[in-house]
Design an enzyme around this catalytic site. Structure first.
Site, short mmCIF file in Angstrom:
data_model
loop_
_atom_site.label_atom_id
_atom_site.label_comp_id
_atom_site.label_asym_id
_atom_site.label_seq_id
_atom_site.Cartn_x
_atom_site.Cartn_y
_atom_site.Cartn_z
N CYS A 1 0.83 -1.19 0.00
CA CYS A 1 0.00 0.00 0.00
C CYS A 1 0.87 1.25 0.00
CB CYS A 1 -0.91 0.00 1.24
SG CYS A 1 -1.81 -1.54 1.50
N ARG B 1 -4.76 1.38 -0.77
CA ARG B 1 -4.61 -0.05 -0.50
C ARG B 1 -4.47 -0.90 -1.76
NH1 ARG B 1 -8.76 -4.65 1.52
NH2 ARG B 1 -7.20 -6.07 2.40
N LEU B 2 -3.45 -1.77 -1.73
CA LEU B 2 -3.35 -2.91 -2.63
C LEU B 2 -3.70 -4.13 -1.79
CD1 LEU B 2 -2.50 -4.12 -5.40
CD2 LEU B 2 -0.20 -4.36 -4.44
N GLY C 1 2.95 -3.11 3.74
CA GLY C 1 3.87 -4.22 3.85
C GLY C 1 3.20 -5.54 4.13
N GLU C 2 4.02 -6.53 4.46
CA GLU C 2 3.54 -7.87 4.80
C GLU C 2 4.28 -8.36 6.04
OE1 GLU C 2 1.04 -9.37 3.44
OE2 GLU C 2 0.80 -7.96 1.76
N ASP D 1 -3.02 -8.87 8.18
CA ASP D 1 -1.81 -8.83 9.00
C ASP D 1 -1.57 -7.45 9.60
OD1 ASP D 1 -1.38 -8.03 6.35
OD2 ASP D 1 0.77 -8.39 6.47
#
Length: 508
Positions: free
Chosen positions: A2, A46-47, A72-73, A95
């Site tokens: 994002c 947002r993606l 991020g992830e 997450d």
């Protein structure tokens, strides 16, 4: 993946709305805004990767005393969630919500508990908290302004183009660092400085190191397969991307791979061989000199750099990301292997193992605003998320233990083989000629350099290098080609100075 943005110290939402628009490519799936009365505004584009339906941001905790916007992830979020659900009510499987509740429990120390790539902001009562991942895989920029003689106002955003309109004094937020508006900055991670042992290749301990490299890499790839949307892998045909794709294919019933270059370039031919060997669904894009020149201004704009080497290597990355975006939303890349295992030609200049070890350590610490900037910007330009297994912190620590002589290995006949121990660790995964293929940088193997030579020469014929470079002494321009990219940046950005000031160099 994002884009985040924010102001802390005033309540004007208009700058954040504009920042969101500038970063919309980072988050084409949604947009959100949080206004904290009397304190600030947080923005998000947002993606959707995890929980596409329920993971919209900003995200609030149960009593709305805290709010998060994140990019991020987090690969260990499920482990944290299993513990956190005992005391917290989750509204999604995102997450990013796990980060928020981890912050509820641990405050600023939550950043050090995260395994992943991230940049995020938490607003709580009177305070703002910002954090960036250990290596700086995900970008974050900030500025502090004193407006109208009052308290300082903090601006932040994921990209320079979003923040540069609002302030001239933009800084890159340090990797492995967090900031609390009441306590200041604190470093929570540094790349380990470890003195490796000097082991000859025939030593039994070398076999153990080879095994650990393989196990660590397997684990790093597997954890990055976490996704609720389609995932694929860049595949240049070189060792790094090939081994990532080979490991991923072992754990995926179906894997899409992507390669670009000029017709019959070394990368294209090698990638076809690897794709056939691992059984991936392979996609190619063959580009021309005309196409390179057409997309060059766009590459410079989204890359936010005029560095000659970075721009050149970003061109094939741009085409590859554009191709991949037609099929997947998450992509694996081989970034980081050269810095960990001595893959670049210039490392051969180091004859002393201690000097090489120090340079490799320095190389990893410099990735955040050079090669990782390229990976982030070119993938996010096309609304996909790039993941870098080699830069797992466990992998980085292991690499610091490995003697330089096992990375840049000297054969009995005097040849020096780059990434020797990595090649030994994965030689069962790929054809022999791929495992032991000599390193070529992406812009070389794809054929981009060959195409650029004549086209850039023609495009820069009207630039007087000495005169142009003298006008911009701070930017340390190195060539007429670099002046050409620099001039494009000056013309593309409405306030180019803060962007130009943040252009990084590998060794300068």
């Amino acid at each position: 993946m994002c884009g985040i943005a924010g102001i802390w110290g005033q309540n004007d939402a208009r700058p954040i709305e504009e920042m969101n628009r500038k970063q919309k490519h980072r988050g084409p799936d949604g947009e959100g805004l949080h206004v904290q009365e009397g304190k600030g505004v947080l923005g998000h584009v947002r993606l959707s990767i995890m929980d596409p339906e329920g993971g919209s941001q900003p995200i609030y905790n149960e009593d709305r005393s805290r709010v998060i916007v994140a990019n991020g992830e987090i690969y260990n979020h499920a482990d944290h969630r299993r513990r956190l659900v005992e005391h917290h009510r989750f509204g999604s499987t995102s997450d990013s919500e796990t980060i928020l509740h981890l912050f509820d429990e641990n405050g600023p120390e939550a950043a050090a508990l995260l395994d992943g790539m991230f940049a995020f902001a938490v607003g709580e009562a009177d305070h703002l908290f910002l954090a960036r991942d250990p290596i700086g895989i995900k970008p974050l920029y900030f500025a502090v302004k004193n407006e109208n003689g009052g308290d300082n106002t903090i601006y932040f955003a994921s990209e320079l183009k979003a923040i540069s309109r609002w302030t001239d004094d933009v800084l890159e937020f340090p990797a492995g660092t967090y900031y609390h508006s009441g306590k200041g900055f604190r470093r929570y991670y540094t790349v380990p400085q470890i003195a490796p042992e000097d082991l000859p290749p025939e030593n039994l301990q070398v076999d153990e190191l080879i095994r650990r490299v393989r196990e660590s890499l397997e684990a790093a790839v597997v954890k990055r397969l976490m996704s609720d949307v389609p995932l694929g892998s860049f595949l240049s045909g070189g060792l790094d991307s090939s081994v990532i794709a080979a490991i991923a294919r072992r754990h995926k019933d179906e894997l899409h791979t992507f390669s670009v270059g000029i017709e019959d370039s070394p990368d294209i031919l090698a990638a076809r061989q690897v794709a056939d060997h691992i059984g991936s669904i392979h996609h190619e894009y063959i580009y021309t000199a005309k196409e390179i020149m057409e997309i060059l201004p766009e590459v410079v704009y989204y890359l936010e750099s005029f560095d000659q080497d970075l721009v050149r290597s970003s061109l094939p990355n741009y085409f590859c990301a554009r191709l991949a975006a037609n099929y997947v939303k998450v992509i694996l890349t081989g970034e980081g292997a050269d810095e960990l295992f001595a893959g670049y030609d210039y490392y051969r200049e180091y004859q002393n193992p201690d000097d090489l070890h120090r340079e490799l350590h320095r190389s990893v610490t410099r990735l955040h605003n050079i090669n990782l900037q390229r990976v982030d910007r070119m993938t996010m330009r096309h609304g996909i998320e790039g993941r870098v297994p080699f830069l797992d912190t466990n992998m980085i620590e292991l690499a610091q233990h490995i003697p330089p002589g096992l990375k840049l290995y000297r054969t009995p006949d005097g040849r020096r083989i780059e990434k020797w121990i990595l090649r030994k660790a994965v030689e069962d995964l790929l054809p022999h000629e791929i495992v032991w293929r000599k390193k070529e940088q992406f812009d070389q193997g794809s054929g981009t350099v060959d195409l650029l030579e004549s086209t850039i020469t023609a495009a820069t014929s009207g630039i007087d290098f000495a005169e142009y470079a003298a006008r911009y002494p701070r930017d340390r321009l190195r060539s007429t080609e670099e002046c050409f990219y620099h001039r494009q940046m000056v013309n593309l950005f409405e306030n180019p100075d803060p962007v130009l000031k943040n252009v990084a160099r590998w060794s300068m």
